[in-house]
Design an enzyme around this catalytic site. Structure first.
Site, mmCIF file in Angstrom:
data_model
loop_
_atom_site.group_PDB
_atom_site.id
_atom_site.type_symbol
_atom_site.label_atom_id
_atom_site.label_comp_id
_atom_site.label_asym_id
_atom_site.label_seq_id
_atom_site.Cartn_x
_atom_site.Cartn_y
_atom_site.Cartn_z
ATOM 1 C CG ASP A 49 -2.045 1.006 1.095
ATOM 2 O OD1 ASP A 49 -2.418 1.341 -0.050
ATOM 3 O OD2 ASP A 49 -2.555 1.465 2.133
ATOM 4 C CG HIS A 95 -4.172 10.836 2.766
ATOM 5 N ND1 HIS A 95 -5.144 10.764 3.745
ATOM 6 C CD2 HIS A 95 -3.252 9.881 3.074
ATOM 7 C CE1 HIS A 95 -4.824 9.795 4.598
ATOM 8 N NE2 HIS A 95 -3.684 9.251 4.218
ATOM 9 C CD GLU A 132 -5.597 5.181 5.039
ATOM 10 O OE1 GLU A 132 -4.990 4.327 4.366
ATOM 11 O OE2 GLU A 132 -5.035 6.041 5.736
ATOM 12 C CD GLU A 146 -5.378 3.257 0.171
ATOM 13 O OE1 GLU A 146 -4.645 2.631 -0.626
ATOM 14 O OE2 GLU A 146 -5.139 3.353 1.380
ATOM 15 C CG ASP A 162 -5.262 0.574 4.140
ATOM 16 O OD1 ASP A 162 -5.285 -0.559 4.652
ATOM 17 O OD2 ASP A 162 -4.332 1.387 4.303
ATOM 18 N NE ARG A 174 -6.871 7.215 9.949
ATOM 19 C CZ ARG A 174 -6.302 6.971 8.781
ATOM 20 N NH1 ARG A 174 -5.037 6.603 8.724
ATOM 21 N NH2 ARG A 174 -6.995 7.083 7.676
ATOM 22 C CD GLN A 226 -1.794 5.641 10.630
ATOM 23 O OE1 GLN A 226 -3.026 5.559 10.605
ATOM 24 N NE2 GLN A 226 -1.113 6.183 9.633
ATOM 25 C CE LYS A 254 -2.407 2.938 7.502
ATOM 26 N NZ LYS A 254 -3.315 3.832 6.774
ATOM 27 C CB THR A 264 -7.165 -4.063 2.673
ATOM 28 O OG1 THR A 264 -6.199 -3.511 3.571
ATOM 29 C CG2 THR A 264 -7.252 -3.206 1.426
ATOM 30 C CD GLU A 299 -7.164 13.115 4.512
ATOM 31 O OE1 GLU A 299 -6.800 13.930 3.663
ATOM 32 O OE2 GLU A 299 -7.442 11.932 4.240
HETATM 33 CA CA CA Z 1 -3.663 3.212 3.000
#
Ligand code: CA
Length: 413
Positions: free
Chosen positions: A125, A132, A198, A200, A230, A234, A237, A250, A254, A361
Site C-alpha cells: 500500500d 492526504h 481510507e 483508495e 484500507d 488511527r 497508528q 493497517k 482491506t 481528515e
Molecule cells: Ca492506506
C-alpha cells in the site's frame, strides 16, 4: 467514445455500471454452482467457466477458467487479454448471431454471490495522495513538517498482508491494539477508538517482473483496477508508526470491490498526473497519462438508519504518483513483482474539505465531527456503521463502474 450496444438490454442503460464497454472480471456462485469466473454485463453475469467448458472461449495456453480466480488468465499476458475482450465484445454485441447460444449462460446478478475476484499474491500500500499526505502530516507533525523531505521524490509505501484483503460485503471486526497511555511509559491494550476508512484504488498486476522495469513497462503489467478501502486504526497508528511505519493499525482488513475493471476498459479515461513540484528522477519520470478520470465517493450508513450519507467525493486524478510509477519504484530495488500482486494507491483526497478520503481528515483528527443527518455526527467509525465506496468513469452515454466496496463494522471482541 460512445456506448457499444449489446443485445443484453440492461447493458444499454445510461445508469448501469456494466455496459459492454466495461466487461469487468469477477468470481460468483449461485445455489447451483461453486465459485467461478464471470463477467458483468448489465444486470447479468456471463458464466465464463461455462463458455470455456463449451469451447466457445479458448484462451491460448489451455484451460484457465476452471478455478475460482482470474490469476491463471491474467498470467497469459496482454495479447490474451485483448483477444478475450474482443471475442466477448463480439459475442455480446447487438445483432450478434451468437445470442441464442450465449443467452442460457447469463445469470441474473441478483441471484449470485460475489467472491474475491483474484488470489492476492502480495499486497503493498502506497501513500501517494498529495492532499492526504499533507493533511495527515499536518495533524501528526505540524504544518512545517507535513510532507517528509522524501515525499516529493518517491512514492512512499509499506508492505501489507495479502491475508488481510477481503471482498466487498465482508464484515469488519473493530481491532484491538496497543495504545498510548497518559504518558509514554503507560501504554494499554484496548479496542481502537479511532477506527477509520481510507478511500483508495488498487492496481491488480497481471504481468510479473524480476528486476527493474520502466514506468511504461509497469503500466503494461497492470491487468485492471479495483476500489479499495484500507481500514485504519488511527490511535494504534499514532503510537506505533515511528520508526518503521504502520503495522498493526493497517493489518485488520482491506476491502476491495468485487469486479476488476480492466485497464483496457479504462483506456478512454486516462488523465495526467498533477504538475511536478520537483522534477522526478528518471526511473519514475512521467511517461504519458497513467491516472484516470474516475469519480469516487464514500458513504456511511449507521445501523438502523434508513439511508446513507455521502461523506466525501474525490477523483483518481488527485493522486501525485500513478500505479505505474509506484510499481517502477517498487521493482527498482530488484524486488520481484508477481501476477496477483495488489498495489494500493494511498488515500485519495482532493483540495477541498468535501474531497477528503478519510474520517481522520474530514473530522480533522476528531476536532470537527462530520454531520451525517438525523442529528448524528461522526469523528470516527462507530460499531454497526456501514461504509461504502463507489466509483466510475463517465463516457458518452455510458458509465464504467466497479460495483460497490462495502463493509459493516462489528464490535471488538
Ligand atoms: Ca492506506
Amino acid at each position: 467514445m460512445a456506448l457499444i450496444r449489446s443485445w443484453v438490454e440492461s447493458a444499454n442503460s445510461p445508469t448501469t455500471e456494466f455496459p459492454l464497454n466495461n466487461l469487468p472480471c469477477g468470481v460468483f456462485s449461485t445455489e447451483e454452482t461453486e465459485p467461478r469466473p464471470g463477467v458483468a454485463i448489465g444486470d447479468r453475469i456471463v458464466d465464463i467457466a461455462r463458455l470455456e467448458e463449451e469451447g466457445i472461449i479458448t484462451p491460448e495456453g489451455g484451460t484457465v477458467f476452471d478455478v475460482p480466480f482470474w490469476n491463471d488468465f491474467m498470467e497469459l499476458g496482454e495479447d490474451a487479454w485483448a483477444a478475450f475482450r474482443a471475442q466477448l465484445t463480439a459475442l455480446l454485441t447487438e445483432g450478434s448471431s451468437d445470442r441464442e447460444r450465449i443467452e442460457p449462460m447469463l445469470i441474473p446478478m441478483a441471484n449470485a454471490r460475489l467472491h474475491m475476484p483474484f488470489a492476492v499474491s502480495e499486497y503493498t500500500d502506497f501513500y501517494a495522495g498529495y492532499h492526504h499526505a499533507t493533511n495527515v502530516g499536518t495533524m501528526f507533525r505540524g504544518a512545517e513538517n507535513a510532507l517528509p523531505p522524501n515525499w516529493l521524490h518517491m512514492p512512499i509505501g509499506y508492505n501489507g498482508r495479502a491475508s488481510s484483503v477481503v471482498v466487498s460485503g465482508t464484515d469488519i471486526r473493530r481491532p484491538m491494539g496497543q495504545l498510548k497511555g497518559a504518558d509514554d511509559d503507560r501504554p494499554y491494550f484496548a479496542a481502537s477508538g479511532k477506527f477509520d476508512i481510507e478511500l483508495e484504488m488498487g492496481a491488480v498486476l497481471g504481468g510479473a517482473s524480476d528486476g527493474p522495469v520502466s514506468v511504461a513497462e509497469a503500466d503494461k503489467m497492470i491487468f485492471g483496477y479495483v476500489l479499495l478501502n484500507d481500514w485504519s486504526a488511527r490511535d494504534i497508528q499514532a503510537w506505533e508508526y515511528q520508526p518503521l511505519g504502520p503495522f498493526q493499525s493497517k493489518a485488520t482488513a482491506t476491502s476491495i470491490s468485487p469486479w476488476i475493471v480492466t485497464r483496457a476498459a479504462l483506456e478512454p479515461f486516462r488523465a495526467d498526473t498533477p504538475p511536478r513540484i520537483h522534477p522526478l528522477l528518471d526511473y519514475i519520470r512521467d511517461d504519458g497519462p497513467m491516472l484516470y478520470d474516475i469519480d469516487l465517493t464514500v458513504a456511511i450508513q449507521p445501523e438502523g438508519a434508513g439511508h446513507e450519507t455521502v461523506l466525501a467525493r474525490t477523483n483518481h486524478r488527485e493522486l501525485y504518483y500513478s500505479s505505474a510509477q509506484q510499481i517502477a519504484h517498487h521493482a527498482s530495488s530488484g524486488c520481484p513483482m508477481n501476477c496477483g500482486d495488489l498495489i494500493g494507491s494511498g488515500t485519495i483526497s482532493g483540495p477541498l474539505r468535501e474531497n477528503r478520503g478519510s474520517l481522520l481528515e474530514l473530522s480533522w483528527g476528531g476536532k470537527e465531527p462530520v454531520e451525517i443527518g438525523n442529528g448524528m455526527s461522526r469523528s470516527f467509525i462507530e460499531d454497526g456503521d456501514r461504509l461504502t465506496l463507489r466509483g466510475g468513469a463517465s463516457g458518452d452515454g455510458y458509465r464504467i463502474g466497479f460495483g460497490e466496496c462495502t463493509g459493516k463494522v462489528l464490535p471488538a471482541r
